[in-house]
Write an enzyme that holds these catalytic residues in place. Structure first.
Site, PDB file in Angstrom:
ATOM      1  N   LYS A   1      92.107  60.274 110.213  1.00 22.78           N
ATOM      2  CA  LYS A   1      92.319  59.601 109.364  1.00 22.78           C
ATOM      3  C   LYS A   1      93.184  59.012 108.900  1.00 22.78           C
ATOM      4  CE  LYS A   1      87.761  60.802 107.974  1.00 22.78           C
ATOM      5  NZ  LYS A   1      86.847  59.641 107.938  1.00 22.78           N
ATOM      6  N   ARG A   2      93.240  58.269 108.002  1.00 23.11           N
ATOM      7  CA  ARG A   2      94.454  58.081 107.011  1.00 23.11           C
ATOM      8  C   ARG A   2      94.833  59.567 105.909  1.00 23.11           C
ATOM      9  NH1 ARG A   2      99.182  53.900 106.377  1.00 23.11           N
ATOM     10  NH2 ARG A   2      98.953  55.446 104.739  1.00 23.11           N
TER      11      ARG A   2
ATOM     12  N   LYS B   1      82.666  56.418 115.483  1.00 23.95           N
ATOM     13  CA  LYS B   1      83.619  55.780 116.397  1.00 23.95           C
ATOM     14  C   LYS B   1      83.445  57.533 117.903  1.00 23.95           C
ATOM     15  CE  LYS B   1      87.394  53.101 115.501  1.00 23.95           C
ATOM     16  NZ  LYS B   1      88.657  53.192 114.182  1.00 23.95           N
TER      17      LYS B   1
ATOM     18  N   HIS C   1      86.488  45.659  99.974  1.00 24.53           N
ATOM     19  CA  HIS C   1      87.235  47.718 100.578  1.00 24.53           C
ATOM     20  C   HIS C   1      86.486  48.040  99.759  1.00 24.53           C
ATOM     21  CE1 HIS C   1      87.530  45.636 104.856  1.00 24.53           C
ATOM     22  NE2 HIS C   1      87.525  44.987 104.634  1.00 24.53           N
TER      23      HIS C   1
ATOM     24  N   THR D   1      85.085  54.221 109.684  1.00 26.57           N
ATOM     25  CA  THR D   1      84.654  53.184 111.084  1.00 26.57           C
ATOM     26  C   THR D   1      84.902  54.524 112.107  1.00 26.57           C
ATOM     27  OG1 THR D   1      86.452  52.215 111.036  1.00 26.57           O
ATOM     28  CG2 THR D   1      84.451  51.195 110.779  1.00 26.57           C
TER      29      THR D   1
ATOM     30  N   LYS E   1      89.694  61.220 100.615  1.00 21.78           N
ATOM     31  CA  LYS E   1      89.118  61.673 102.158  1.00 21.78           C
ATOM     32  C   LYS E   1      88.454  62.830 102.370  1.00 21.78           C
ATOM     33  CE  LYS E   1      90.880  57.497 104.310  1.00 21.78           C
ATOM     34  NZ  LYS E   1      89.225  56.983 105.581  1.00 21.78           N
TER      35      LYS E   1
HETATM   36  C1  LIG Z   1      89.091  53.394 113.062  1.00 15.20           C
HETATM   37  C2  LIG Z   1      90.667  53.920 113.247  1.00 15.20           C
HETATM   38  C3  LIG Z   1      90.699  54.289 111.779  1.00 15.20           C
HETATM   39  C4  LIG Z   1      89.955  54.016 109.860  1.00 15.20           C
HETATM   40  O1  LIG Z   1      89.028  55.711 110.590  1.00 15.20           O
HETATM   41  P1  LIG Z   1      88.119  56.076 109.141  1.00 15.20           P
HETATM   42  O2  LIG Z   1      87.428  57.666 109.469  1.00 15.20           O
HETATM   43  O3  LIG Z   1      86.475  55.089 109.051  1.00 15.20           O
HETATM   44  O4  LIG Z   1      89.152  55.875 107.849  1.00 15.20           O
HETATM   45  C5  LIG Z   1      91.899  54.664 111.301  1.00 15.20           C
HETATM   46  N1  LIG Z   1      92.719  54.688 112.160  1.00 15.20           N
HETATM   47  C6  LIG Z   1      92.867  54.487 112.936  1.00 15.20           C
HETATM   48  C7  LIG Z   1      93.738  54.582 114.555  1.00 15.20           C
HETATM   49  C8  LIG Z   1      91.362  54.152 113.827  1.00 15.20           C
HETATM   50  O5  LIG Z   1      91.193  54.081 115.501  1.00 15.20           O
END
Ligand SMILES: *Cc1c(COP(=O)(O)O)cnc(C)c1O
Length: 877
Positions: free
Chosen positions: A611-612, A723, A406, A719, A617
């Site tokens: 996101k984190r 979404k 990953h 991911t 990022k």
């Molecule tokens: C989808 C999701 C992530 C991943 O987000 P990225 O922008 O792809 O890092 C992290 N936390 C939650 C709660 C999510 O639903």
């Protein structure tokens, strides 16, 4: 000064006062004397394998009332939303249980090859809504709950997220479980039942992240089935004594033994009876309370061993807390892999097959390196318990495991100090050395790894050192990625670019050794059930009615969305599409109003980055861009300002301590700009605390544009980008991770790309290191922004010096290099948004072309290209 956050409400679940009510609507039968007869388990029978139109609302209300009285031991005239939620959940669970039992029986009878997904994280979110939708029972339950005088919407809000994960990796595992069940694949997940999932994030008035434990199990959890009878003993520490010369059996004794107890979580598929299982392990003391110590007056001694056993599954470790609790984390990893393997082997043995056939019946997917100890653990079982020859055991092992990488960030590659491993897992350390060892005998020569390398690349000492399982140094360290790589049958990355980078950087030596066919790519996916049907019900309905196909069809064949493209030319359709987006924005605004007390301008464009928090990022790039926009707005005349596209920027995300300052900056910038009367109608900013799956479900459908702006080559896939696009949000991003494949599918004209490309990154970093150019010269607009921060525009500039200096010096993530092109990309977003008709067309075309990113496609890739697994539909033969 308006405060951006109200410490009284932020981060805390906002719970209305307990409203005690009576179940209404449900009219109990009366007996001859006119006395009310409420249903009781022993005298009322109702159907429990209901589905869709067959479901009877009367049966539903009876079952809910029954659970109120029996399972919850509460009275029908004394119930609050929480109680009603629990009863409804138990009633839905009854329906799932029937399918679950049938599925397990069917799998046992058919004895297919099974796959097991080992993930230290499962970020499941809430279950009730998802279960109702997958079982096709939502409208019936809505009616039933209504008849009982409650509202299903309220009950759904009572559920706490199961937040057994940090972020993307854990959410991916959850999506894969949903897709496995929906595609009828015999796949089980294995994880840990943490008492405390990912911490709850609170934001202090100064903008600091505070962390509170996440008590997700405080109310009883209706979704798990404790399996006290399914338990295994797991050993730590002790001594390992070799029983023969060379690499033969050993006897591992002594140390601490802990009990792993199973909890099962049912995973219902969409529009199928297949209901898979997620098995989570809880640690317990093997002997429990030490009565001898207690009787001797030593109460602390009596509880000590039980506390240390229970500690193993007490918390999910937040990302990047690398030093804290290292020993406990290694124990977690072993505890989980040992219990899971014991369970997998027991199930395999029930088939009555010989152990040689193990790889024909079992595939095990390692989600990142966390479960890599499963490799030496299976070796230990095969050699020490099954008495197999070392070579033969290794052949079985290397045909069972599959490994998903990953990350290519070197600092994120997992390593364990040899002394720690030796102490906790002495037998496994021997096995790891055996795998590494260059044997004296020729029989071993071909199989044993380093010797084989030496043979293929004679004299290449550096290569040998790089590929070794042990990194030299003080202390020596075990490299988990190397172990996972040589112990697995195939290895994959999670997006095209990432898989290529894996093969050309961190695992290059292994590609040259094993050949490239051992390496592949499975681009991540997301489940359209949760990430469209559940989170955006209006859009789901519009899609079904427009395409004239039932959602159960397109939700399981997402390429069907493609037909939406032709409706982009239809004005009426566009209007409906845009109206749904608007209502989703209002839904988000309402959520923020009720939880945080802010009034959000829903006429503005919604720009979201959730996101984190991490340097790669680049939330910093985003917030610096916001400041830049603010300074530009301030410089405009009021008349010119009126022509600007109003925008609301949302951030959410939890952070490791290294990135606390970024949150602090965001919160303090928000405080200043949201209070500025000159600009606040054109730009406002919110940091929403405690990012979670449930918060994502409200934010994502409301987004016009979202940001995925990692330095090229650093985001493996992402991911949340998928979404957003599935919900008709457009994307501003770098040419990185799955952004690239999204653009290939939806058309580059519908994505706002910017920034340097991956091949340039290394050179730019070299430049920063050896020929640094001051930011004032390299990028004056950025220098101006940094100077405003240092100068105290957002409070004490000194606080932000460390953050600002990562950009002024070194700038490893290339904020300076990408800033201009980022600002230009955002300007193009503004321009595009002004032509709303074109924008809505882009939005429709984006959703329409997201078929590839269903996790159903991804899980079928794994099933076919990796595991060699067939769907086993229940009730179809
Ligand atoms: C989808 C999701 C992530 C991943 O987000 P990225 O922008 O792809 O890092 C992290 N936390 C939650 C709660 C999510 O639903």
């Amino acid at each position: 000064m308006t405060s951006v956050i109200d410490p009284k409400t932020i981060g805390k679940p906002v719970r209305q006062r307990r409203h005690i009510r009576t179940l209404t609507g449900y009219t109990p039968e009366t007996d001859a004397s006119g006395k009310e007869k409420w249903p009781r388990g022993d005298e009322t029978v109702w159907k429990t394998n209901m589905r869709g139109v067959d479901a009877d609302v009367g049966d539903i209300t009876k079952s809910v009332v029954n659970h109120v009285q029996t399972s919850l031991a509460r009275q029908a005239y004394n119930l609050d939303n929480l109680g009603a939620y629990q009863a409804a959940a138990l009633s839905v669970r009854d329906n799932m249980l029937v399918n679950w039992n049938e599925t397990q029986l069917h799998y046992t009878r058919k004895a297919p090859k099974r796959a097991y997904y080992l993930s230290l994280e499962f970020l499941m979110g809430r279950t009730l809504d998802n279960a109702l939708l997958n079982l096709d029972l939502k409208s019936q339950y809505k009616d039933g709950i209504n008849q009982l005088g409650f509202s299903l919407e309220d009950l759904l809000e009572e559920e706490r997220d199961a937040a057994l994960g940090n972020g993307g990796l854990g959410r991916l595992a959850a999506c894969y479980l949903d897709s496995s069940a929906s595609q009828d694949l015999p796949v089980w997940g294995y994880g840990l039942r943490y008492k405390y999932g990912i911490f709850q994030q609170l934001i202090s008035p100064e903008g600091n992240q505070l962390e509170a434990p996440d008590p997700w199990l405080d109310n009883q959890n209706p979704w798990e089935l404790p399996r006290i009878d399914v338990n295994y003993e797991v050993r730590f520490y002790g001594q390992s004594e070799r029983l023969s010369e060379g690499h033969g059996r050993a006897l591992w004794t002594g140390g601490q033994e802990v009990l792993a107890v199973a909890y099962d979580v049912m995973i219902p598929g969409c529009n199928t009876r297949n209901t898979n299982n997620l098995r989570l392990w809880e640690s317990k003391p093997k002997r429990g309370f030490d009565l001898n110590s207690f009787n001797a007056g030593n109460y602390e001694g009596a509880v000590e061993s039980s506390n240390s056993a229970a500690a193993i599954t007490s918390v999910l470790y937040p990302n990047d807390h690398t030093t804290f609790g290292k020993e406990l984390r290694l124990k977690q990893q072993y505890f989980w892999t040992a219990a899971s393997l014991a369970d997998i082997i027991r199930r395999f043995k029930n088939l009555g097959k010989s152990i040689n056939e193990f790889p024909d019946y079992v595939a095990i997917q390692l989600n990142d390196t966390h479960p890599t100890l499963a490799i030496p653990e299976l070796m230990r079982i095969l050699i020490d318990e099954e008495d197999l020859d070392w070579n033969f055991a290794w052949q079985i092992v290397t045909n069972v495991f599959f490994f998903t990488n990953h990350t290519v960030l070197p600092e994120a590659l997992e390593k364990w100090p040899v002394p720690l491993m030796e102490h906790i897992l002495p037998r496994h350390m021997q096995i790891i050395y055996d795998i590494k060892a260059v044997s004296n005998t020729n029989t071993f020569a071909a199989r044993i790894f380093l010797q084989a390398v030496e043979k293929k690349f004679p004299g290449d000492r550096e290569r040998l050192a790089r590929m070794s399982l042990i990194e030299e140094g003080f202390p020596k360290q075990v490299r988990m990625a190397n172990l996972a790589c040589i112990g697995s049958r195939r290895i994959n990355g999670v997006a095209e670019l990432h898989s290529k980078l894996v093969q050309t950087t961190i695992l290059k030596d292994f590609v040259e050794f094993f050949g490239v066919s051992k390496f592949g790519n499975v681009t991540n996916g997301i489940t359209p059930r949760r990430w469209l049907d559940q989170c955006n019900p209006e859009l789901s309905k519009l899609i079904s009615s427009t395409l004239k196909i039932d959602k159960s069809v397109w939700l399981k064949d997402l390429y069907k969305l493609k037909d939406l493209v032709k409706y982009a030319a239809d004005k009426g359709f566009r209007a409906e599409w845009a109206a749904i987006k608007q209502r989703n924005k209002e839904r988000l605004a309402h959520h923020i109003e009720t939880t945080l007390g802010f009034t959000v301008n829903t006429n503005a464009m919604f720009d979201v980055q959730i996101k984190r928090l991490h340097e790669y990022k680049r939330q910093t790039l985003n917030i610096l861009g916001v400041i830049h926009r603010y300074l530009e707005l301030k410089a405009l005349t009021p008349a010119l300002r009126k022509k600007v596209n109003p925008k609301v920027v949302f951030f959410a995300g939890k952070a490791a301590p290294a990135f606390f300052k970024t949150i602090r900056l965001i919160v303090n910038v928000a405080r200043v700009i949201n209070a500025d009367p000159e600009t606040k109608d054109y730009l406002s900013l919110y940091f929403l605390p405690d990012y979670s799956v449930s918060l994502a479900e409200v934010l994502i459908p409301a987004s016009d544009i979202s940001q995925h702006i990692s330095t090229a080559g650093t985001e493996a896939s992402g991911t949340s980008n998928m979404k957003f696009c599935l919900n008709g949000g457009l994307l501003v991003g770098t040419v990185d991770g799955a952004n690239i494949e999204i653009a290939e599918e939806v058309g580059e004209e519908n994505v706002f790309f910017f920034g340097h490309l991956t091949p340039a990154v290394e050179d730019l970093r070299y430049q920063h290191m050896y020929h640094p150019v001051p930011v004032d010269e390299a990028c004056p607009p950025l220098a101006n922004v940094l100077n405003q921060i240092s100068g105290g525009l957002f409070g004490d500039g000194g606080v932000y010096e460390p953050l600002v200096n990562t950009i002024r010096q070194g700038d490893y993530y290339l904020v300076t290099d990408d800033f201009d092109s980022y600002i230009r990309a955002l300007a193009m977003v503004d321009e595009a948004y002004l032509d709303r008709d074109e924008w809505v067309k882009k939005s429709i075309c984006t959703t329409a072309n997201m078929g590839k990113f269903s996790s159903d496609r991804a899980i079928m890739d794994y099933a076919q290209e990796y595991w060699n697994l067939e769907p086993i539909p229940v009730g179809k033969d």
